[in-house]
Design a protein around this motif. Sequence first.
Motif, short mmCIF file in Angstrom:
data_model
loop_
_atom_site.label_atom_id
_atom_site.label_comp_id
_atom_site.label_asym_id
_atom_site.label_seq_id
_atom_site.Cartn_x
_atom_site.Cartn_y
_atom_site.Cartn_z
N TYR A 68 -14.39 18.04 28.05
CA TYR A 68 -14.55 16.83 27.25
C TYR A 68 -14.54 17.13 25.75
O TYR A 68 -15.31 16.57 24.99
N SER A 69 -13.70 18.08 25.35
CA SER A 69 -13.54 18.39 23.94
C SER A 69 -12.09 18.19 23.55
O SER A 69 -11.29 19.13 23.57
N PRO A 70 -11.70 16.96 23.22
CA PRO A 70 -10.30 16.70 22.87
C PRO A 70 -9.96 17.29 21.50
O PRO A 70 -10.85 17.71 20.74
N ALA A 71 -8.67 17.30 21.21
CA ALA A 71 -8.24 17.78 19.90
C ALA A 71 -8.79 16.87 18.81
O ALA A 71 -9.04 15.69 19.01
N GLU A 72 -8.99 17.45 17.64
CA GLU A 72 -9.56 16.71 16.52
C GLU A 72 -8.55 15.71 15.96
O GLU A 72 -7.37 16.03 15.76
N CYS A 73 -9.01 14.47 15.74
CA CYS A 73 -8.16 13.46 15.13
C CYS A 73 -8.13 13.70 13.62
O CYS A 73 -9.16 13.63 12.95
N ILE A 74 -6.95 14.00 13.09
CA ILE A 74 -6.84 14.36 11.68
C ILE A 74 -6.29 13.22 10.83
O ILE A 74 -6.14 13.36 9.61
N GLY A 75 -6.02 12.09 11.45
CA GLY A 75 -5.51 10.95 10.70
C GLY A 75 -4.88 9.92 11.62
O GLY A 75 -4.96 10.03 12.85
N PHE A 76 -4.26 8.92 11.03
CA PHE A 76 -3.60 7.89 11.83
C PHE A 76 -2.43 7.32 11.03
O PHE A 76 -2.33 7.50 9.81
N ARG A 77 -1.55 6.63 11.76
CA ARG A 77 -0.37 6.04 11.15
C ARG A 77 -0.26 4.59 11.60
O ARG A 77 -0.45 4.29 12.78
N LYS A 78 0.01 3.69 10.67
CA LYS A 78 0.17 2.28 11.00
C LYS A 78 1.66 1.94 11.04
O LYS A 78 2.33 1.95 10.01
N LEU A 96 -3.22 10.65 14.95
CA LEU A 96 -2.62 11.97 14.81
C LEU A 96 -3.67 13.03 15.09
O LEU A 96 -4.77 12.99 14.53
N TYR A 97 -3.32 13.97 15.96
CA TYR A 97 -4.30 14.98 16.39
C TYR A 97 -3.85 16.37 15.97
O TYR A 97 -2.66 16.68 15.91
N GLY A 98 -4.83 17.21 15.68
CA GLY A 98 -4.55 18.60 15.37
C GLY A 98 -4.51 19.42 16.65
O GLY A 98 -4.38 18.88 17.76
N GLU A 99 -4.64 20.72 16.54
CA GLU A 99 -4.62 21.58 17.71
C GLU A 99 -5.90 21.39 18.51
O GLU A 99 -6.96 21.09 17.96
N GLY A 100 -5.77 21.56 19.82
CA GLY A 100 -6.93 21.45 20.69
C GLY A 100 -7.86 22.64 20.51
O GLY A 100 -7.54 23.61 19.81
N PRO A 101 -9.04 22.60 21.15
CA PRO A 101 -9.99 23.70 21.04
C PRO A 101 -9.40 24.99 21.61
O PRO A 101 -8.75 24.97 22.65
N LYS A 102 -9.58 26.09 20.91
CA LYS A 102 -9.00 27.36 21.34
C LYS A 102 -9.73 27.93 22.55
O LYS A 102 -9.15 28.64 23.35
N THR A 103 -11.02 27.61 22.68
CA THR A 103 -11.77 28.05 23.84
C THR A 103 -11.88 26.89 24.83
O THR A 103 -11.87 25.73 24.43
N GLU A 104 -11.99 27.23 26.11
CA GLU A 104 -12.07 26.18 27.13
C GLU A 104 -13.39 25.42 26.97
O GLU A 104 -14.46 26.01 26.98
N ALA A 105 -13.30 24.11 26.80
CA ALA A 105 -14.49 23.27 26.64
C ALA A 105 -14.23 21.93 27.30
O ALA A 105 -13.24 21.28 27.02
#
Length: 297
Positions: free
Chosen positions: A174-184, A163-172
Motif C-alpha cells: 500500500y505504498s504507491p508512487a509519489e504524486c509529483i503533480g497533475f495536468r489539466k 503525474l507520478y514519480g518512481e515507485g518505492p525502491k523497497t517492497e512496501a
Amino acid sequence: MNKLSTAQRAQILGMLCEGMSMRAISRLADVSINTVTKLLIDAGLACARFHDENVRGVTTKRVQCDEIWSFCYAKAKNVAKAKAAPERAGDVWTWTALDSDSKMILSYLVGGRDSEYALEFMDDLRGRLANRVQLTTDGHKAYLQAVEEAFGADIDYAMLVKLYGEGPKTEARYSPAECIGFRKDIVTGRPAKADISTSHVERSNLSMRMHMRRYTRLTNAHSKKFENHCHMVAIYTVWYNFVRINKAVKMAPAMAAGVSKTLWTMDNVVALIDAAAPKSGPRGPYKKTAQRREGHA
C-alpha cells in the motif's frame, strides 16, 4: 414468521451504513445473520429502485467522476486458486458521479472498469441531469469515448491527469508512487480551469470506504457475493443522499440539490421496503374461491 419492528430494521440499516460488519450487527441486534442478510437484500432492491426513479432532472453546474476499488470473495490475482469462487469473484469497481455543489451522488455503477462500464455509467449520468454541466474525471482513458458517445458536444469536459514519480525502491504494501503533480486536459467545450478537480468525489470515495465495511482493507469483511455488494452500495447511496447531513452544505445532499424537501431518517428507508413488498391477500381455498367469484363478476 416474526417480523422485526420498524425501529429494529432502522437500527440494523443504520449500523450497516456506519461501518459495522454483518456478524457484529447480528450479535448487537440479537438477530440471526440470515435476518441481517434478508434485510440487506430487501433494502438494497428498494433503495436501488428509489434512486433510479427519483434522482432525475437534477440541475447543477459541476460534476466530478471517479472509481473506487474493492473485491468480491477474493482479489483477482487469487481467484484462480480460490476454493469454490463464485462467478463474479475478483476485483470490483464502483463508479460514482458527484454533484460538486450539493455533494449528492447522482449516479453509481458497480462492476468492471472497462469501456463498456464507462459508457453505461455515462449514459446513466446523462439521463439524470437537467442541464449542461462541467464534468471532470481522472485520466482513465475509458472516459474519453464514453463521454463523447453519451453527451456529444453538449458538455464542458476536462480530465485531471495525475503525474507520478518512481515507485518505492523497497517492497512496501500500500505504498504507491509519489504524486509529483497533475495536468489539466480540456477535452470538450470550455470548462473553467479553476473548477477542473476531482477532490470532492475523491473525498466522497473516502466516506464510502469509511462507512461500508466491505471496502475496509485487510479484513475478512469484504463481500462474498457480488449481488450483496451491490445491495449495500444502493443502501449507502440513499443514506448518504437523504439521511446523512453533509457538513460542507449543512444539510442532506438531496436537500441541497432540490431533490428532497425534508431530512430523512432510517424509518423512511424502512418505509421504502414496506412499499415494495408484495401485498398480502387471501391464501389457500379462500383465494381460489375469490378468484372464481371475480371471474364471474
